[in-house]
Design a protein around this motif. Sequence first.
Motif, PDB file in Angstrom:
ATOM      1  N   SER A 137     -18.256  31.629  20.771  1.00  0.00           N
ATOM      2  CA  SER A 137     -17.890  32.440  19.244  1.00  0.00           C
ATOM      3  C   SER A 137     -18.827  33.809  19.388  1.00  0.00           C
ATOM      4  CB  SER A 137     -18.284  31.545  18.119  1.00  0.00           C
ATOM      5  OG  SER A 137     -17.780  31.997  17.041  1.00  0.00           O
ATOM      6  N   ALA A 155     -20.708  36.565  16.235  1.00  0.00           N
ATOM      7  CA  ALA A 155     -20.979  37.079  14.832  1.00  0.00           C
ATOM      8  C   ALA A 155     -22.264  37.848  14.775  1.00  0.00           C
ATOM      9  CB  ALA A 155     -21.377  35.878  14.002  1.00  0.00           C
ATOM     10  N   GLY A 156     -22.444  38.806  14.108  1.00  0.00           N
ATOM     11  CA  GLY A 156     -23.660  39.644  13.768  1.00  0.00           C
ATOM     12  C   GLY A 156     -23.884  40.461  15.168  1.00  0.00           C
ATOM     13  N   GLU A 187     -22.953  37.096  21.017  1.00  0.00           N
ATOM     14  CA  GLU A 187     -21.768  36.447  21.579  1.00  0.00           C
ATOM     15  C   GLU A 187     -22.614  35.272  22.146  1.00  0.00           C
ATOM     16  OE1 GLU A 187     -18.174  38.847  22.528  1.00  0.00           O
ATOM     17  OE2 GLU A 187     -19.938  39.717  23.376  1.00  0.00           O
ATOM     18  N   LEU A 200     -22.965  30.895  15.172  1.00  0.00           N
ATOM     19  CA  LEU A 200     -22.043  31.635  15.150  1.00  0.00           C
ATOM     20  C   LEU A 200     -20.615  31.499  14.734  1.00  0.00           C
ATOM     21  CD1 LEU A 200     -22.969  32.993  18.951  1.00  0.00           C
ATOM     22  CD2 LEU A 200     -23.639  34.221  16.558  1.00  0.00           C
ATOM     23  N   GLU A 207     -20.890  31.202  10.877  1.00  0.00           N
ATOM     24  CA  GLU A 207     -20.818  32.713  10.104  1.00  0.00           C
ATOM     25  C   GLU A 207     -19.451  33.228  10.379  1.00  0.00           C
ATOM     26  OE1 GLU A 207     -23.303  36.941  10.484  1.00  0.00           O
ATOM     27  OE2 GLU A 207     -24.011  35.035  11.490  1.00  0.00           O
ATOM     28  N   SER A 208     -19.052  33.238  11.469  1.00  0.00           N
ATOM     29  CA  SER A 208     -17.791  33.952  11.833  1.00  0.00           C
ATOM     30  C   SER A 208     -16.392  33.414  11.465  1.00  0.00           C
ATOM     31  CB  SER A 208     -17.752  34.335  13.208  1.00  0.00           C
ATOM     32  OG  SER A 208     -17.395  33.290  14.141  1.00  0.00           O
ATOM     33  N   GLN A 235     -14.535  31.642  13.530  1.00  0.00           N
ATOM     34  CA  GLN A 235     -13.641  31.529  14.417  1.00  0.00           C
ATOM     35  C   GLN A 235     -14.065  30.979  15.741  1.00  0.00           C
ATOM     36  OE1 GLN A 235     -11.650  35.094  14.905  1.00  0.00           O
ATOM     37  NE2 GLN A 235     -13.446  36.453  15.028  1.00  0.00           N
ATOM     38  N   ARG A 286      -9.362  28.988  13.773  1.00  0.00           N
ATOM     39  CA  ARG A 286     -10.205  29.457  12.818  1.00  0.00           C
ATOM     40  C   ARG A 286     -10.364  28.504  12.051  1.00  0.00           C
ATOM     41  NH1 ARG A 286     -11.184  34.479  11.005  1.00  0.00           N
ATOM     42  NH2 ARG A 286      -9.901  35.492  12.541  1.00  0.00           N
TER      43      ARG A 286
END
Length: 206
Positions: A18, A20-21, A24, A55, A58-59, A61, A117
Motif C-alpha cells: 500500500s 500513503a503520504g 510505500e 498505509l 490512511e489510503s 487501498q 479498496r
Amino acid sequence: MDKEVMYQLSYGLFVLTSAAGGRESGCIINTACQVTSQPNRISIAVNKANFTHGLVKESGQFNLSILSQSAGFDTFRHFGFQSGRETDKFAGYGACRRAANGLYYVTEGTNGVISARVEQSLDLGSHTLFIAGVEDLKLLSGEPSATYAYYQAHIKPRPQAPAASGGKTVWRCKVCGYVYEGEELPEDFICPLCKHPASDFEKVTL
C-alpha cells in the motif's frame, strides 16, 4: 489446551502492499480470504505494528500479491523481517510492477495479484480486519499457492545447531528460526526478525 492445533489451519501467504503520504511499503500476511462473490469482496487481517497497516488505513487501498511455491526465502526476509519505518522496501527492488491503482505488487514467486479498496474495518485489538471490494485481478502464473505449512516444510531454512552442546536451553522461533538463549522466554518477547510473539517460540535443549 493444545495451541499446536492452530497450526493445522490452512493459511495462504501474501505480500500486502500500500501507499500513503508519499510512503510505500509492503509486509507479509497470512490471513486473507474471499468473503462474498456478489459483489466480490475479500478480508485481510493486519497487525497494527506493521508500517503497512497504517498505509492501508490512511489510503483505503491495497494490493495483495499471492505467494506461490516458487517463492524464495529472500522474499519473506525482504518483506517480513524488516520494517518499512526504517527501510524503503522498494528502493532497488526489481521484482515488482505497478498495478492500475498505482500501487506496487510483487512479480517474483507470486501467482496472482488482487487490487482492492477498503469498505469497512473492524478493530480487533492487535490487528485490524479490513473488508475490501475487489477492483482488479491479475493472474501471474500457474504455480500452486504457498501455504503456511508449505513455507514451514520447504521454504524456511532449517536452523543450524551449534557445534557444541551441553544441555543449554534456547527458545527457537517457529517462523524464522531466530534463537533466544535463556532458561525462560519473557511472555511479552517479540522476535526481532519476524516480529512474531513468544507463543511462536519452541523450547529446545542443545
